[in-house]
Design an enzyme around this catalytic site. Structure first.
Site, PDB file in Angstrom:
ATOM      1  N   ASP A  44      28.206 106.827  41.495  1.00  0.00           N
ATOM      2  CA  ASP A  44      27.753 106.126  42.290  1.00  0.00           C
ATOM      3  C   ASP A  44      28.508 104.817  41.258  1.00  0.00           C
ATOM      4  O   ASP A  44      29.246 103.924  42.026  1.00  0.00           O
ATOM      5  CB  ASP A  44      26.775 105.042  42.336  1.00  0.00           C
ATOM      6  CG  ASP A  44      26.581 104.032  43.074  1.00  0.00           C
ATOM      7  OD1 ASP A  44      26.975 104.447  44.067  1.00  0.00           O
ATOM      8  OD2 ASP A  44      25.557 102.989  42.609  1.00  0.00           O
ATOM      9  N   CYS A 135      25.223 100.555  53.337  1.00  0.00           N
ATOM     10  CA  CYS A 135      25.480  99.896  52.268  1.00  0.00           C
ATOM     11  C   CYS A 135      24.543  98.750  51.479  1.00  0.00           C
ATOM     12  O   CYS A 135      23.776  99.745  50.912  1.00  0.00           O
ATOM     13  CB  CYS A 135      26.903 100.221  50.961  1.00  0.00           C
ATOM     14  SG  CYS A 135      26.310 100.277  48.861  1.00  0.00           S
ATOM     15  N   TYR A 139      20.631  98.895  50.534  1.00  0.00           N
ATOM     16  CA  TYR A 139      19.764  99.443  48.875  1.00  0.00           C
ATOM     17  C   TYR A 139      19.092  97.607  48.788  1.00  0.00           C
ATOM     18  O   TYR A 139      18.363  97.645  48.093  1.00  0.00           O
ATOM     19  CB  TYR A 139      21.390  99.006  47.813  1.00  0.00           C
ATOM     20  CG  TYR A 139      22.001 100.093  47.468  1.00  0.00           C
ATOM     21  CD1 TYR A 139      21.942 100.254  46.264  1.00  0.00           C
ATOM     22  CD2 TYR A 139      22.350 101.027  48.686  1.00  0.00           C
ATOM     23  CE1 TYR A 139      22.493 101.077  45.785  1.00  0.00           C
ATOM     24  CE2 TYR A 139      22.443 102.021  47.844  1.00  0.00           C
ATOM     25  CZ  TYR A 139      22.593 102.323  46.085  1.00  0.00           C
ATOM     26  OH  TYR A 139      23.113 102.955  45.822  1.00  0.00           O
ATOM     27  N   TYR A 167      18.387  95.410  42.554  1.00  0.00           N
ATOM     28  CA  TYR A 167      18.472  95.348  44.161  1.00  0.00           C
ATOM     29  C   TYR A 167      17.406  94.443  44.833  1.00  0.00           C
ATOM     30  O   TYR A 167      16.805  93.997  45.537  1.00  0.00           O
ATOM     31  CB  TYR A 167      18.900  97.041  44.573  1.00  0.00           C
ATOM     32  CG  TYR A 167      19.563  97.215  44.148  1.00  0.00           C
ATOM     33  CD1 TYR A 167      21.096  97.198  44.760  1.00  0.00           C
ATOM     34  CD2 TYR A 167      19.798  98.545  43.034  1.00  0.00           C
ATOM     35  CE1 TYR A 167      22.346  97.729  43.780  1.00  0.00           C
ATOM     36  CE2 TYR A 167      21.267  98.893  42.832  1.00  0.00           C
ATOM     37  CZ  TYR A 167      22.395  97.940  43.062  1.00  0.00           C
ATOM     38  OH  TYR A 167      23.203  98.977  42.806  1.00  0.00           O
ATOM     39  N   GLU A 210      25.376 107.811  53.396  1.00  0.00           N
ATOM     40  CA  GLU A 210      24.222 107.583  52.283  1.00  0.00           C
ATOM     41  C   GLU A 210      23.460 108.632  51.841  1.00  0.00           C
ATOM     42  O   GLU A 210      22.850 108.727  50.672  1.00  0.00           O
ATOM     43  CB  GLU A 210      23.700 106.427  52.289  1.00  0.00           C
ATOM     44  CG  GLU A 210      24.747 104.927  52.501  1.00  0.00           C
ATOM     45  CD  GLU A 210      24.274 104.162  51.222  1.00  0.00           C
ATOM     46  OE1 GLU A 210      24.203 105.601  50.360  1.00  0.00           O
ATOM     47  OE2 GLU A 210      25.147 103.263  50.929  1.00  0.00           O
TER      48      GLU A 210
END
Length: 223
Positions: A44, A135, A139, A167, A210
């Protein structure tokens, strides 16, 4: 519904396969194998380097100063916040900054990030944002799912508490709201309704990529 909500509803299977992936469930209940999380952290970080480039490309594609400022804010959020979080987490998991930066990109990382950059190079700002949005907003949704009562309600011994807190926290949740508002604004200004089917194809593929990224991490844990 907003453009994002319409895209999410039309790609429900792909979206749910992403935000409710077994990797995500393992993060939530703490059962994710450590090897899976370690691979994810490294990949990541490498992923975010390429997404930073994509946000810089968004600034280049922008036709107004206001859009350039929004793209720049997204770039700063990656470079100054998310990447630093990853380095802190990696250090706690025995991975130095040098270890992470020397890592080789996994094919799943390359497939996703270069596809996004290709969308951005070939298309306009709206298409690029549709590719990037899953993305950020994914998240943000995952953060809310894993910490519905806030990060303070998560046991301090939970191995992934800090990641979830990043997040689920106010700063990233606000970034998610801002990202959705910008996507919807771009959709209104750039004919999103008339281009919906083409945008949906981009959005759905981003969600699938993803999910593939999660699976890449999970495979390292022997799942």
């Amino acid at each position: 519904m907003s453009l994002f909500e319409r895209l999410k509803a039309a790609a429900a299977d792909d979206w749910n396969g992403y935000v409710d992936h077994a990797f995500v469930r393992g993060l939530g209940d703490g059962t994710l194998p450590q090897a899976a999380f370690r691979r994810y952290l490294v990949q990541d970080y490498l992923f975010l380097i390429q997404f930073a480039r994509a946000h810089a490309l968004a600034a280049y594609k922008a036709r107004s100063l206001a859009d350039m400022r929004i793209a720049n804010a997204g770039l700063a959020a990656i470079v100054d916040v998310e990447m630093q979080l990853h380095l802190r987490l990696c250090e706690r998991w025995g991975l130095s900054a040098a270890d992470v930066e020397a890592g080789a990109e996994h094919p799943a990382t390359v497939a996703y990030t270069r596809w996004v950059l290709d969308i951005g190079m070939a298309g306009d700002l709206l298409e690029l944002q549709v590719a990037l949005t899953p993305c950020t907003l994914g998240y943000a949704e995952i953060g809310r799912r894993l910490a519905p009562r806030g990060v303070d309600a998560i046991d301090a011994a939970h191995p992934y508490r800090e990641w979830i807190g990043e997040y689920a926290g106010d700063a990233f949740q606000q970034l998610g709201r801002d990202t959705q508002a910008w996507l919807d604004d771009l959709g209104r200004r750039h004919g999103g309704d008339q281009r919906f089917d083409a945008l949906l194809a981009i959005f759905a593929k981003a969600a699938r990529l993803e999910a593939d990224f999660w699976q890449m991490g999970l495979d390292a844990g022997g799942a």
